[in-house]
Each structure stands twice: as C-alpha cells, then as structure tokens.
Design an enzyme around this catalytic site. Structure first.
Site, PDB file in Angstrom:
ATOM      1  N   ASP A 132       0.817  -1.206   0.000  1.00 61.57           N
ATOM      2  CA  ASP A 132       0.000   0.000   0.000  1.00 61.57           C
ATOM      3  C   ASP A 132       0.854   1.261   0.000  1.00 61.57           C
ATOM      4  OD1 ASP A 132       0.726  -0.783   2.699  1.00 61.57           O
ATOM      5  OD2 ASP A 132      -0.567   0.838   3.415  1.00 61.57           O
ATOM      6  N   GLU A 199       0.266  -1.110   5.728  1.00 60.03           N
ATOM      7  CA  GLU A 199       1.279  -0.595   6.646  1.00 60.03           C
ATOM      8  C   GLU A 199       1.079   0.883   6.937  1.00 60.03           C
ATOM      9  OE1 GLU A 199       5.048   1.267   7.963  1.00 60.03           O
ATOM     10  OE2 GLU A 199       3.916   1.644   6.119  1.00 60.03           O
TER      11      GLU A 199
END
Length: 535
Positions: A132, A199
């Site tokens: 991400d 994350e």
C-alpha cells in the site's frame, strides 16, 4: 568469512575502551557459486536489466494501492479491491517466482511467498515490504512534476506515489528472487517473503494477520533474520554510513476530553472548554521530554562509530563520549551527551527524546453556544529506555494541574466523562519501544548483523561504515517481535544525489533507478550470504 570480533563486553557498564567501539565487518561475497549464478551477477549490471527493472517498478507505481485511515472491513470496503489487480500484476511480472515459490494469501490481500529450503534445520530468512501507499490528496495533484501514479521515468528517477515507500523494495525483492530462480539457485535455508497491504494505516489487516500466521506455522523465535523497509545510507561527519534500523521508538495516542458547562456565548465565563483545553496544550508543550541516551539506544553506538571512523566528528561529542565511557556513575540528572548530540537538529534530537505532538483538536458546534465538550489528541513516540507507563503518568500529572486550577474532576485512563471533567484515554495502538536487535557478539560466531554489514560493504566498498540505526516511526515489524530477535529496518539502495528518502508521503515522491538496482543486487547477495551462514 573474515569478520572482526573485537567487541566491547555488553555486560560491562560503562563500556571498556581497550577494544574498538565500532568494529567493521569485512566485505562479504557469496562463496558458493555456479556459472549460472556468476552470469546472473553480470546480468544485473547490464542495461537490458536496468530497462526491465524500470518497467517493473513503473508498472507497480501505476496501480494506485492507496490505504485510507477510514478503511472499512476487508472484503466489504471497495477501496481494498485495487489490491487484486496489484497481485495479478506481480504474478504476470514475476512468473518464475510464482511458478517456484508457494504463495498463500492471508486475509485476502496479504501475500506470503515461501521458497522451501533443502535443510529444514536452518531457520528461514524473511524479507518484508508493503503493497500500500499513502493517499494522494486531490488538492495536491497539480503540484506534482509528473502525475502521482504515472510511474514516469525521466532518465534517472521513477516518479510517483510508492516509488520510494516502498514498492521499490517490494519489486527489488521479487526481482532478486526471480533472478535467483532463473540462475538455478536452490536454497538450503527457507526464504519467506511477507508483503502486507496496510502498513500506512498501522498494518492491522496485513502484517497483523501475517505475523500470527507465521508464528503458528513456525513457532516463537523461529526466523533467523527479518529485513523490512527502513533507514537508508547517509553522509555524516565527513564519512558515509549505512544505518540499518535495529530499534523503533514506542507509540501512544492520548485523547483528552475537557467537559465544561455550556450556555449562551453572549454571557461567557472567564474560561470555557476550548480555553481550558488550550491552556492544557500550552502546558504540555512547555514541558517537553529531556534528551536521554539509554545504553541500549543505537544512536549511542552510532556516536561511538563516528568518533572512531569519521574525520569531522565534533570534538565536544568526542569529549563527552570519552567521559561517559570512563565514568561509571554521574551525579548529574542531565544527560549532557544526549543534550549535545540533540543540538544537531530535531531529526537527531528525536532519536533520543520522547516526542509529543498535539495533532487533532475539536470543540464547539455553533457560534452562539459555548462548547460543552472539547477533545484533543496528543501523539507520543516513546524513547528507547522509556515506557508507555511513564508517558501516561506524565500527561496525567499535567492534566491534573489544569483540572485542579479549574475545579474539574480528573479521570485518567479509567473513568468516564462527567459534565465538569478532564478525561484521558489512550487509543488501542499502544506500542512499547521495540526490542533492540543485538549487534554485539559475545563469541566468535557470525551474527545476522555481521552478514548484513558484510553484504552492504561488499556492494558499496570498505569506506562505508555500518552502524546501528534507530527509527522514529514504526514499520510492520511491530507485529513480528515474537518471530526473531534479529530484525532490521533497512533500505539498502543508495543514491547520493537523491533527496533523503525520496519525498515519501509528499509531493514528487520519486526513486533513483541506480539506488533501486543496488537494492536488487543487495537482496540477491544477502539471500545467498544468509544461505551459506551458520546462524
């Protein structure tokens, strides 16, 4: 492998000065080789591979795998769906990886690759990255030199969100493994690739599921070494340093609610809830934490490395280091070494200081109505050697002073709001400072830190000094503490012309291609060096 083992005795305080405080490992090259592996090493230097690598990274950046703070449940919030095409892109781009390694999908989008080794008695190597990226605010799109999800290559950099945080590391890991598979490499030591997908929003759905999955499968302390994104190489004091992160600060958010009676704003009291909350904010900011270098703080080791190897290391710091290493006790309550080191600026200061930042405030709903409820959120990054308990105690004490002044009830961390009160609570994400990865051997046995150091110096030369680093932020490794004591947060790619971390989290994020290629080479060499090591 030839490596220096002249180490200070970690059980002795203060440090002994009869041996080097910052021993350096000799450059480490894989010794087990074949014609195919030699050919692979040459291929990684060619323009053809460079062009292919640019295409791979650019293509990854073009898929906008944004994670938002308000994401809903995986499988229900459609914003998660973009990770499906990203996984498909990886499968198409790295066919040998997907034909050779076992792929397990954890909580739908977390990707766990396993390359089984031939010797099950060896603990696995684990490499990490996250899929991400932080969102690009619509209001900033026009500020980008190149569109944020274009993956534009300008001859030196690949531009776009995620190019340096951290699709570069993710792609480099897969490129290294793809090359090793093609070269016929057969690992003795199992290799695991663990790729989370959230994350940037604390990792609860990605790493928060991957780590328990691995813990159940392999057991406690079952991994030889873990490498995730993190610190990069820097120039300091006239020398070049590699600073693999061996520690992370802790983290806690404290919500403070001030409740005071409302009423019409045409008849205001001397202080209303917003005013009292503001006074508390001022008190918090007026009482910052002292700079303290705990014996376990890696920045202390970096200072010793600087004193030993850097030609421009400050004389005042060297004097205070010598004083610290030769005096067993000090009557002073101040850490003069930490205070002097902190003068280098906030980026250094907060490596050895608990940080406090009021990030959110809200109160009032109408211009002619006094606020009945005002809330502030205070973020803390907890210094190595400190604890969340000490942070909560201090902020409770400060809030208590304001509560007493205005005759309000203080309910810290165990009470409910009343109409005239100051209530404190901490959010679920309460994280102690991470266990510090060992870097000092008590025997002649090689350590994962030695292997990382030797691999890095083999790539960049013996002039590069490897020293322990510390992270002010937190990575997905927060979930992996039970799997290994040897955790490193390190981005091995190095481009001296690139601005710091490549504008991560802001406009014009970009990644130098040379640094990216060096990351591929580092990953391939590190996997091979770990495979040959007795750890």
């Amino acid at each position: 492998m030839n490596y220096i083992v002249a180490q200070a005795d970690p059980s002795t305080s203060p440090r002994r000065t009869s041996s080097p405080q910052c021993p350096q490992v000799e450059p480490l090259f894989p010794s087990a080789t074949t014609d195919e592996l030699d050919h692979m090493a040459n291929v990684l230097q060619l323009d053809t591979f460079r062009n292919l690598s640019i295409q791979r990274l650019s293509g990854a950046v073009q898929i906008p795998t944004e994670s938002f703070d308000d994401m809903g449940e995986v499988g229900k919030d459609p914003r998660w769906d973009i990770f499906g095409p990203f996984a498909a892109y990886l499968e198409k781009t790295f066919p040998l990886v997907h034909n050779t390694l076992e792929l397990e999908k954890v909580n739908t989008h977390a990707l766990l690759y396993t390359w089984a080794g031939t010797d099950p008695s060896l603990k696995p190597t684990l490499l990490m990255a996250h899929q991400d990226v932080v969102p690009v605010p619509e209001s900033t799109v026009n500020q980008w030199t190149h569109p944020p999800f274009s993956g534009h290559y300008d001859g030196k950099f690949v531009w776009g969100r995620g190019s340096s945080d951290c699709k570069n590391q993710l792609i480099a890991i897969l490129e290294a493994v793809e090359a090793l598979v093609e070269a016929g490499f057969a690992p003795r030591r199992t290799l695991i690739l663990s790729l989370g997908f959230d994350e940037e929003i604390s990792g609860q759905d990605g790493a928060g599921h991957l780590a328990p999955f691995l813990l159940k499968k392999y057991g406690h302390n079952s991994i030889a070494v873990i490498v995730d994104e993190g610190a990069v190489n820097v120039e300091s004091w006239g020398a070049d340093f590699a600073l693999p992160g061996v520690a992370e600060k802790g983290y806690v958010d404290v919500d403070i609610v001030v409740r005071m009676p409302g009423g019409h704003s045409s008849i205001p009291p001397k202080h209303n809830g917003i005013g009292v909350a503001s006074e508390l904010i001022s008190l918090i900011e007026a009482n910052p934490y002292d700079s303290i270098l705990d014996e376990e703080n890696p920045y202390l080791d970096l200072l010793y490395c600087g004193a030993e190897h850097a030609p421009k290391f400050p004389k005042d710091l060297k004097r205070l280091l010598h004083k610290r290493s030769t005096q067993r006790h000090s009557c002073s309550k101040k850490d003069h070494l930490a205070i002097e080191a902190a003068k280098a600026g906030p980026a250094i200061k907060y490596l050895m200081t608990t940080s406090v930042a009021v990030d959110i405030i809200s109160g009032g709903i109408k211009t002619n109505a006094l606020p009945e409820r005002t809330q502030i959120t205070v973020n803390h990054r907890i210094n190595v050697g400190s604890t969340s308990k000490s942070v909560l105690t201090k902020i409770s004490h400060l809030a208590g002073q304001i509560a007493h002044k205005y005759n309000l009830t203080l309910t810290p961390f165990n009470g409910t709001e009343t109409p005239s009160s100051i209530t404190l609570s901490h959010r679920d994400t309460l994280l102690e400072p991470a266990p510090v990865t060992p870097t000092r051997s008590t025997s002649n046995k090689i350590t994962p830190y030695d292997i990382l150091s030797g691999t890095t110096r083999a790539l960049y030369g013996k002039e590069l000094i490897v020293a322990p680093g510390i992270m002010t932020g937190n990575t997905d490794t927060r979930y992996y503490w039970g799997l290994s004591e040897h955790i490193f947060r390190y981005g091995p790619g190095w481009d001296k012309d690139q601005n710091g971390l490549g504008n991560i989290h802001t406009v014009d994020e970009k990644m130098g291609v040379q640094a990216h290629l060096d990351t591929v080479r580092w990953m391939a060499a590190f996997v091979r060096n770990m495979d040959e090591a007795d750890v």
